[in-house]
Design an enzyme around this catalytic site. Structure first.
Site, mmCIF file in Angstrom:
data_model
loop_
_atom_site.group_PDB
_atom_site.id
_atom_site.type_symbol
_atom_site.label_atom_id
_atom_site.label_comp_id
_atom_site.label_asym_id
_atom_site.label_seq_id
_atom_site.Cartn_x
_atom_site.Cartn_y
_atom_site.Cartn_z
ATOM 1 N N ASP A 14 0.747 -1.174 -0.138
ATOM 2 C CA ASP A 14 0.159 0.086 0.030
ATOM 3 C C ASP A 14 0.888 1.259 0.163
ATOM 4 O O ASP A 14 1.362 1.714 1.228
ATOM 5 C CB ASP A 14 -0.966 -0.166 0.970
ATOM 6 N N LYS A 76 2.903 11.812 -3.388
ATOM 7 C CA LYS A 76 2.073 10.804 -4.241
ATOM 8 C C LYS A 76 1.086 11.562 -4.900
ATOM 9 O O LYS A 76 0.740 11.173 -6.136
ATOM 10 C CB LYS A 76 1.383 9.852 -3.319
ATOM 11 N N GLU A 153 -7.061 0.692 -4.581
ATOM 12 C CA GLU A 153 -7.123 0.649 -3.182
ATOM 13 C C GLU A 153 -8.336 0.244 -2.529
ATOM 14 O O GLU A 153 -8.450 -0.631 -1.832
ATOM 15 C CB GLU A 153 -6.919 2.045 -2.466
ATOM 16 N N ASP A 176 -13.004 4.742 1.572
ATOM 17 C CA ASP A 176 -11.564 4.703 1.682
ATOM 18 C C ASP A 176 -11.095 6.382 1.658
ATOM 19 O O ASP A 176 -11.092 6.870 0.810
ATOM 20 C CB ASP A 176 -10.848 3.977 0.852
#
Length: 575
Positions: A14, A76, A153, A176
């Site tokens: 992850d 990211k 994800e 999420d």
């Protein structure tokens, strides 16, 4: 469990905006592997020291408040862009920074498993486009990892959740909310099959935005302090204090933002103490919370279900701990959401399970997972209406919600007599006009045979695989000429040569030995806390730092361990 190549197990990673994790299937169950500090969460942070040594993870995160100009966080969010981070003269792309984190996870996994690790399933936000996914794959290659699969994800979280529920029949929604992105997935579990029915999200919404909202408000409470013009150390300290306050507000009704000796304009120092009731914070976050609702409703609409049709709502991602998030979800679905899986770990656990499926793990043989395209993709076209030519029309070829892998084709015709070329511009989005969607790339197809307008046809085929990567193929119908779509030079996209060069550069850089990281981290965390303390507490910490540095100079392992333990205890107490 070894891979088919014998090189070691395929791990699940992850790669998060704020924290990253690595996991593997052992004895039929996914397990998070600890890092060199014995911790499960590795901060997605990179810092460069004055001697050009690169720090990754916890020591880098600690330096974010003491050396903000030498530290990179939340990179990211810039994957797939041309942004370059300048850390003490070392210019690094988001891919290279992500590669440092992936490399650290790789080394931690190898140390824990005792075998080389060369393959991984890496997760990405469902709403990452082709450019961002290619950038993630490039980061893994730079780190020396072959990506067996890029996994969405929320799909990973659904797999982790579905493993324990595979003998039930139910419909669930996975929400999420991580550090930098928000994804929602509707899924159905039936007879061991986890069917992803729809996905939606916001790739620019996460816990970082909630922290930023607090920081902007707190800065406005301090006369003479400006986030944009202050010395870098001040905003970095303020952001860290707001992040800590946000986390404490998950369990406390009120907190305080404390910043002793904050430097203001003209060098003036001020002890700042700002009361922060949870109700006020939630008021500041209201606009961000409202951005969660549209993707949820869109995902439900695409799956053709209503909130009352949902059996369970699963929350994953560290930011879902916020009470306002839990309350809003409960109001939306008419039921309390549940967290049967650790919010920070669910995605990594699912990635490990996908890796186990890839390797043929026997305990997972009856588990089947499907996925869908989270967004529509198409090309720019033109049409005639009332004698006028309308340009910039978005024509979808592969609609969102399509079960993947998938291949879809549409035919188009020329607009002009004897048109010799076609500019194929590929977009992602849901708006009718291309200008409101995301351009993924374009390709100019030349040498079309001469023909009157509307007489020459071209088929455009989109093939979307399980990694979420798009291939485009164009065929001239009259001649049969076929060309594969190759994206033009796009900001943030690395060529194989550039990946190899970045890999070689990474191998030349100096990294602290893994066994030394506990000492480096202890000092970095102590230095960060020293900035925040005053009075006797600061004196006590300063003395402990001096004693620990002396132990390091002595190179006596017993003294180093003992003094590091004492220093860590003081830091933990002072946080």
């Amino acid at each position: 469990m070894s891979s088919a190549t014998g090189a070691g197990p395929i791990v699940g990673i992850d790669l998060g905006t704020t924290y990253s994790l690595v996991a593997v299937v052992q004895a039929g169950a996914p397990v998070i592997l600890p890092n060199a500090l014995g911790e499960l969460l590795t901060p997605s942070a990179v810092s460069v020291r004055e001697d050009a040594t690169v720090l990754v993870g916890a020591p880098a995160l600690a330096r974010a408040t003491t050396h903000p100009q030498a530290t990179a966080l939340a990179f990211k969010r810039d994957m797939g862009t041309a942004r370059v981070f300048d850390l003490l003269g070392m210019r690094l792309t988001p891919q290279e920074l992500s590669a440092f984190v992936l490399g650290a996870l790789k080394r931690d996994a190898e140390a824990e498993l005792g075998v080389p690790v060369t393959e991984a399933v890496v997760t990405v936000p469902a709403y990452f486009d082709d450019l961002q996914r290619q950038a993630t794959r490039a980061a893994a290659e730079i780190a020396g990892l072959k990506v067996e699969r890029l996994l969405n994800e929320p799909t990973a979280a659904a797999i982790a959740y579905g493993l324990h529920e595979r003998h039930r029949e139910l419909r669930a929604v996975v929400l999420d909310l991580g550090g930098g992105t928000f994804d929602v997935t509707v899924l159905e579990i039936m007879e061991g099959v986890i069917e992803i029915q729809s996905s939606a999200g916001d790739s620019r919404l996460g816990g970082e935005d909630f922290t930023a909202a607090l920081a902007a408000w707190a800065a406005a409470q301090v006369p003479g302090f400006d986030l944009d013009t202050a010395e870098p150390l001040g905003p970095a300290r303020l952001r860290a204090a707001c992040e800590a306050a946000k986390r404490r507000l998950a369990t406390a009704a009120e907190d305080r933002i404390l910043l002793p000796q904050l430097q203001l304009a003209g060098g003036r120092l001020l002890d700042v103490e700002i009361p922060l009731p949870r109700a006020l914070a939630e008021e500041l976050w209201q606009g961000l919370l409202e951005r969660i609702r549209p993707p949820v409703l869109r995902a439900l609409g695409d799956a053709k279900v209503s909130p009352r049709d949902v059996d369970e709502v699963l929350l994953v991602g560290g930011a879902t701990r916020m009470p306002c998030m839990i309350r809003m979800v409960a109001q939306l679905f008419g039921r309390m959401p549940q967290r049967s899986l650790p919010p920070d770990e669910a995605v990594a656990l699912g990635a490990a399970l996908q890796a186990g499926l890839k390797q043929g793990e026997r305990s997972l043989q009856d588990l089947v997972v499907t996925d869908v395209a989270p967004f529509s993709m198409g090309i720019e076209t033109a049409s005639r209406w009332g004698g006028q030519q309308i340009n910039g029309v978005f024509t979808p070829i592969l609609e969102r919600g399509t079960v993947i892998p998938a291949s879809r084709v549409r035919s188009f015709v020329t607009m002009q007599d004897n048109q010799s070329s076609i500019d194929v511009a590929v977009y992602q989005g849901e708006h009718p006009h291309c200008r409101d969607n995301r351009l993924l790339g374009r390709y100019l197809m030349r040498n079309l045979p001469p023909a009157p307008a509307g007489r020459e046809g071209v088929e455009v085929r989109f093939t979307y695989n399980l990694d979420g990567l798009l291939e485009v193929e164009m065929t001239v119908l009259s001649s049969g000429l076929t060309e594969s779509f190759v994206l033009e030079r796009t900001p943030g996209r690395l060529t194989p040569e550039e990946i190899g060069q970045a890999r070689r550069q990474m191998l030349r850089l100096k990294f602290h030995p893994r066994e030394a990281l506990p000492n480096v981290t202890a000092l970095a965390r102590a230095d960060a806390l020293f900035v925040e303390l005053t009075g006797e507490a600061r004196e006590e910490l300063g003395a402990a730092i001096s004693v620990f540095r002396a132990a390091l100079e002595s190179q006596d392992p017993a003294a180093i361990d003992a003094t590091r333990g004492s220093l860590n205890a003081i830091v933990l107490r002072g946080r």
